[in-house]
Design an enzyme around this catalytic site. Structure first.
Site, short mmCIF file in Angstrom:
data_model
loop_
_atom_site.label_atom_id
_atom_site.label_comp_id
_atom_site.label_asym_id
_atom_site.label_seq_id
_atom_site.Cartn_x
_atom_site.Cartn_y
_atom_site.Cartn_z
N ASP A 74 0.81 -1.23 0.00
CA ASP A 74 0.00 0.00 0.00
C ASP A 74 0.83 1.27 0.00
O ASP A 74 0.33 2.35 0.32
CB ASP A 74 -0.95 0.01 1.20
CG ASP A 74 -0.22 0.21 2.51
OD1 ASP A 74 0.98 -0.11 2.58
OD2 ASP A 74 -0.85 0.67 3.48
N GLU A 75 2.11 1.17 -0.34
CA GLU A 75 2.98 2.34 -0.22
C GLU A 75 4.03 2.34 -1.32
O GLU A 75 4.54 1.28 -1.69
CB GLU A 75 3.68 2.26 1.14
CG GLU A 75 4.01 3.59 1.73
CD GLU A 75 4.56 3.46 3.14
OE1 GLU A 75 3.76 3.50 4.09
OE2 GLU A 75 5.78 3.30 3.28
#
Length: 371
Positions: free
Chosen positions: A115-116
């Site tokens: 998610d990053e």
DNA sequence: TCTGGGGTCCTAGGACCC
DNA sequence: TCTGGGGTCCTAGGACCC
């Protein structure tokens, strides 16, 4: 991405929007469908087990429920929160979509998990703020999800400032903002200062990044050693030269599991053996699917008192074969005391090579004879 | 009613080699 | 008959991150 797993679940179950929702636990608690077609969700209070919270919505965070918290503790704080099991296939799908959307605008992307990402925008012609909004718009169109973006002179500062305006935020930061925006923050906001270093700094009366910046290099070297001390010194000054790395190869692949109840090597021998073999098979499957072989096979185990230990063994030739892995892991297991109950068992393969390159590394007879 | 699962990087000692 | 100086690889543990 903002509360990523929870936000993906809200796409699927929009009726939960605005409610405290917690993702975690095992794949029980799958929502059922009622006769009228409505979903029947589990409540956090219904949970029993050893899981931790993977993600929570901002509404659940307001009740004190955060990632990595034990689910039973979370259930005490927010018994009425909705409980959903993690669905990693769905999260991987949305992860691919958001990364693809970003790459279509700015291709220099470093993966930092599901998610990053870091993006190198140095050579991008667009101005920072419109560019950030442009990227957010692309991510929203591709996924329906919001993200928060920090734009700064380096990765260290970008990471800190991406967190300053969550959710759905944009934060721009220059070196001139260091003293006013960064120095008042707690040292734990620095990516790389975790629970241990945070505690140790606190014991030395260093709580904010500004207080860290006041310490001399000598002081930090003395308490934290050459490498970490120097890194702390630079981090407090917002200095970070790490490049955005757009390509990388995995170093290890592993599988581990925490048992529903602690198991004993003697009385639960066959159950443990089954689990152990299954872990080896799953790791082998992962290796094969991803096209890697590895020659260091390791095990991890955790006793009922949470002491954790590892053993590993390097084979002469890299493998992705479940039987080879099982045999090597079994050798590792022989080097470990098994007189206490276990709560976790894991199997890891490292020293990876691409399978397509691996045959080249096995020396031929001719090479073996060369002086 | 404590404490998941998948990773990376670093340190440090010992074996072994030239 | 008291002890080099590099280097690499292997193993174990630990901090930290998502």
């Amino acid at each position: 991405m903002d509360a990523f797993y929870a936000s993906v679940e809200l796409l699927r179950y929009p009726e939960l929007r605005g409610q405290p929702v917690v993702i975690g636990g095992r794949s029980l608690h799958q929502p059922a469908t009622a006769a009228d077609g409505s979903r029947l969700f589990a409540r956090l209070r219904d949970y029993a087990g050893r899981g931790v919270v993977t993600t929570s919505t901002y509404e659940a965070r307001a009740l004190g429920v955060f990632s990595a918290m034990g689910m039973m503790k979370a259930a005490k704080l927010a018994p009425d929160a909705w409980l959903l099991p993690a669905d990693f296939d769905a999260y991987r799908h949305y992860s691919r979509l958001f990364k693809q959307a970003v790459r279509s605008i700015a291709p220099q992307v470093e993966d930092r998990g599901i998610d990053e990402i870091y993006i190198d925008l140095s050579d991008h012609p667009e101005e920072s703020r419109p560019l950030a909004l442009h990227i957010k718009q692309a991510v929203r169109e591709a996924t329906g999800l919001s993200c928060s973006i920090g734009i700064a002179p380096n990765k260290l500062l970008a990471k800190i400032c991406s967190d300053l305006d969550k959710p759905d935020g944009v934060t721009l930061l220059t070196m001139e903002d260091l003293q006013t925006r960064i120095w008042p923050l707690p040292v734990r906001k620095i990516n790389g200062i975790g629970p241990k270093a945070g505690e140790k700094l606190g014991a030395l009366d260093v709580r904010t990044i500004g207080e860290l910046a006041q310490q001399t290099l000598e002081f930090l070297l003395q308490h934290f050693g050459r490498s970490y001390g120097e890194w702390l010194f630079n981090a407090a000054r917002g200095l970070d030269e790490r490049p955005v790395v757009t390509q990388s190869e995995p170093k290890s692949i592993s599988r581990e599991t925490t048992f529903e109840r602690d198991l004993h090597a003697k009385s639960d021998r066959s159950r443990l053996s089954e689990i152990f073999t299954a872990l080896c098979e799953r790791v082998a499957g992962d290796l094969q699917r991803k096209g890697y072989v590895g020659k260091t096979i390791g095990i991890k185990l955790r006793y009922d008192d949470f002491r954790t230990l590892t053993r590993d063994l390097t084979l002469p030739v890299a493998t992705d074969n479940p039987l080879d892995i099982r045999r090597a892991a079994g050798e590792c297991l022989k080097r470990v005391p098994l007189d206490q109950r276990l709560r976790l068992l894991g199997v890891k393969v490292s020293a990876l090579q691409r399978k397509s390159d691996a045959s080249e590394s096995v020396p031929s007879q001719a090479e073996l004879l060369l002086d």
